[in-house]
Structure formats: structure tokens, C-alpha cells
Design a protein around this motif. Structure first.
Motif, PDB file in Angstrom:
ATOM      1  N   MET A  72      50.562  35.951  56.246  1.00 56.32           N
ATOM      2  CA  MET A  72      51.894  36.908  56.274  1.00 56.32           C
ATOM      3  C   MET A  72      52.173  36.895  57.969  1.00 56.32           C
ATOM      4  O   MET A  72      51.607  36.476  58.830  1.00 56.32           O
ATOM      5  CB  MET A  72      51.476  38.421  56.307  1.00 56.32           C
ATOM      6  N   ALA A  73      53.704  36.852  57.974  1.00 51.98           N
ATOM      7  CA  ALA A  73      54.459  36.822  59.147  1.00 51.98           C
ATOM      8  C   ALA A  73      53.768  37.994  60.187  1.00 51.98           C
ATOM      9  O   ALA A  73      53.521  39.227  59.534  1.00 51.98           O
ATOM     10  CB  ALA A  73      55.505  36.944  59.193  1.00 51.98           C
ATOM     11  N   ASP A  74      53.884  38.229  61.405  1.00 49.56           N
ATOM     12  CA  ASP A  74      53.247  39.049  62.210  1.00 49.56           C
ATOM     13  C   ASP A  74      53.914  40.493  61.826  1.00 49.56           C
ATOM     14  O   ASP A  74      52.994  41.485  61.571  1.00 49.56           O
ATOM     15  CB  ASP A  74      53.449  38.953  63.688  1.00 49.56           C
ATOM     16  N   GLY A  75      55.167  40.415  61.755  1.00 51.08           N
ATOM     17  CA  GLY A  75      55.841  41.839  61.254  1.00 51.08           C
ATOM     18  C   GLY A  75      55.536  42.433  60.115  1.00 51.08           C
ATOM     19  O   GLY A  75      55.713  43.685  59.776  1.00 51.08           O
ATOM     20  N   THR A  80      51.077  45.008  54.683  1.00 48.95           N
ATOM     21  CA  THR A  80      50.254  44.338  53.766  1.00 48.95           C
ATOM     22  C   THR A  80      48.993  44.700  53.635  1.00 48.95           C
ATOM     23  O   THR A  80      48.232  44.913  52.648  1.00 48.95           O
ATOM     24  CB  THR A  80      50.671  42.700  53.583  1.00 48.95           C
ATOM     25  N   ALA A  81      48.538  44.804  54.834  1.00 51.04           N
ATOM     26  CA  ALA A  81      46.777  45.172  54.895  1.00 51.04           C
ATOM     27  C   ALA A  81      46.731  46.772  54.355  1.00 51.04           C
ATOM     28  O   ALA A  81      45.797  46.989  53.968  1.00 51.04           O
ATOM     29  CB  ALA A  81      46.495  45.215  56.330  1.00 51.04           C
ATOM     30  N   THR A  82      47.842  47.742  54.642  1.00 48.59           N
ATOM     31  CA  THR A  82      47.481  48.842  54.210  1.00 48.59           C
ATOM     32  C   THR A  82      48.086  49.404  52.938  1.00 48.59           C
ATOM     33  O   THR A  82      47.888  50.666  52.535  1.00 48.59           O
ATOM     34  CB  THR A  82      48.019  49.801  55.355  1.00 48.59           C
ATOM     35  N   ALA A 145      57.516  52.951  45.274  1.00 43.40           N
ATOM     36  CA  ALA A 145      58.347  52.257  46.000  1.00 43.40           C
ATOM     37  C   ALA A 145      58.087  50.639  46.203  1.00 43.40           C
ATOM     38  O   ALA A 145      56.662  50.482  45.963  1.00 43.40           O
ATOM     39  CB  ALA A 145      58.480  52.742  47.432  1.00 43.40           C
ATOM     40  N   ALA A 146      58.826  49.659  46.245  1.00 38.70           N
ATOM     41  CA  ALA A 146      58.460  48.201  46.318  1.00 38.70           C
ATOM     42  C   ALA A 146      58.862  47.810  47.988  1.00 38.70           C
ATOM     43  O   ALA A 146      60.033  48.187  48.518  1.00 38.70           O
ATOM     44  CB  ALA A 146      59.147  47.431  45.460  1.00 38.70           C
ATOM     45  N   GLY A 147      58.042  47.082  48.459  1.00 34.50           N
ATOM     46  CA  GLY A 147      58.430  46.420  49.785  1.00 34.50           C
ATOM     47  C   GLY A 147      58.217  44.744  49.571  1.00 34.50           C
ATOM     48  O   GLY A 147      57.333  44.238  49.827  1.00 34.50           O
ATOM     49  N   PRO A 148      59.425  44.314  49.021  1.00 36.93           N
ATOM     50  CA  PRO A 148      59.220  42.651  48.883  1.00 36.93           C
ATOM     51  C   PRO A 148      59.697  42.131  49.958  1.00 36.93           C
ATOM     52  O   PRO A 148      60.330  42.506  50.789  1.00 36.93           O
ATOM     53  CB  PRO A 148      60.443  42.404  47.856  1.00 36.93           C
ATOM     54  N   MET A 149      58.690  41.041  50.256  1.00 33.68           N
ATOM     55  CA  MET A 149      58.872  40.323  51.388  1.00 33.68           C
ATOM     56  C   MET A 149      58.959  38.718  51.252  1.00 33.68           C
ATOM     57  O   MET A 149      58.361  38.405  50.343  1.00 33.68           O
ATOM     58  CB  MET A 149      57.622  40.709  52.393  1.00 33.68           C
TER      59      MET A 149
END
Length: 199
Positions: A72-75, A80-82, A145-149
Motif C-alpha cells: 500500500m501507498a504510505d498514506g 489498511t493495517a487496522t 463503511a467502505a474505504g476503497p483505495m
């Protein structure tokens, strides 16, 4: 204008107006039953020739999560880890192998899919992207909730999670109940007159 829709205002808010991309999550788990209910709803969304090329990898083990976070990109690493659950969503370029033996419409399309890999790749990428949209709305319909990246090393994820070379990652989606300060300020949307023309 919301009165012009069959869906009631509360459902419209849940799915669209008040729904946001979450950047933090609580530690409340997301169950397999919830994800199956979401999939069993959104699988009915249309795709060309009913090809259904979306494939979903649920990242549940600590080992797989660590590998994914590394791509994953730094941001995007910390969230994503949590997140309670992360889904890697991809297009299956060999989707034609799952088409029914008696392809009901446009038999020539099935022949084309079987013989032309570039046609399959273009078609599966577009149609799986449609299905990603349905999946996000389905997550919201479940009260999550979704956090698509898309900020990630796609080649790395493809090599790590789809080594057969027949799948291409489209997005990584964090899933769960939104946590503290989950939302960035909402960006403006184009108005109807800015986006729609009539000819």
C-alpha cells in the motif's frame, strides 16, 4: 427531487447522500455472514453478457494483512493495517471459463471471449469495475463503511495475491464501522446541469 425516487429518503441517505469513504474504523469485527449477505445482494447488478468477472479476496490472516500493507501507498498503510476487514477486489480475465455451457445470448460473444485475450481483459476490467461500485453500495446497505483505495503497488499485489497472471487488482477496500474522525471534508459534486446534457 428525492421524492421522485422509489427508495425512501433514509435509504437514499444511507447509500449515497450521507455515506462517506471511511479512513478510520472501530475494532468491531465484520463477519463472514455479513460479507456473504452483501455479495448475495450485489451479485444481481448487471454486467455485459452476465460475465460477472469480479473476484474478491478477504484478507483475514495477520500474515496476509502484513503482505498487503507492504504494497500500500504510505498514506494507506495505517488504515489498511487496522481496518476490521480488508477486501482485495480484482478482475478475472479468464471469466469466460465460468460462463454457462449454453450461453443464452450472443453466442458469438462467447466465441470471441474464448479466443481473444485482449477482448477478455478489456471487458473483464470494465465490468468488474462496475461490480466494485455495486459492492461498495452493498457494504453501505449493510450499515458498514467502505474505504476503497487505488493507492498501492498493483504489480506487487498481483504477483503476491494473484500469481496465476489471470487476475488484475482494481482496488483495495477497507470495511467496518467508522471510527473516530473517519471522514475527510466532503468534496463538491458536479450539479445535474454540469454533468448531464440532452440531445
Amino acid at each position: 427531487m428525492s421524492d421522485a425516487l422509489v427508495l425512501d429518503a433514509a435509504a437514499q441517505d444511507l447509500l449515497f447522500r450521507e455515506a462517506r469513504t471511511a479512513n478510520t474504523f472501530t475494532d468491531e469485527p465484520v463477519s463472514d455472514e455479513q460479507i456473504q449477505a452483501i455479495y448475495d445482494l450485489v451479485k444481481f447488478g448487471p454486467t455485459a453478457f452476465n460475465q460477472q468477472p469480479l473476484r474478491i479476496v478477504l484478507v483475514r490472516s495477520a500474515e496476509a494483512r502484513e503482505r498487503l500493507v507492504g504494497h500500500m501507498a504510505d498514506g494507506n498503510k495505517a488504515k489498511t493495517a487496522t481496518a476490521p476487514l480488508v477486501a482485495v477486489v480484482a478482475a478475472d480475465h479468464e471469466f469466460h471459463e465460468e460462463l454457462p455451457a449454453q450461453f443464452p445470448a450472443f453466442p458469438q460473444a462467447k466465441d470471441l471471449f474464448f479466443t481473444e485475450r485482449p477482448v477478455r481483459e478489456a471487458s473483464s476490467s470494465f465490468n468488474a469495475a462496475l461490480q466494485v461500485g455495486y459492492f461498495v453500495v452493498g457494504i453501505r446497505a449493510a450499515g458498514l463503511a467502505a474505504g476503497p483505495m487505488t493507492g498501492f503497488d498493483a504489480a506487487g499485489i498481483n504477483k503476491d495475491f494473484f500469481p496465476d497472471g489471470d487476475h488484475s487488482v482494481l482496488a483495495v477496500i477497507n470495511i467496518g464501522k467508522p471510527g473516530e474522525d473517519a471522514w475527510y471534508p466532503r468534496n463538491p459534486r458536479l450539479t445535474f446541469d454540469e454533468a448531464v446534457t440532452t440531445v
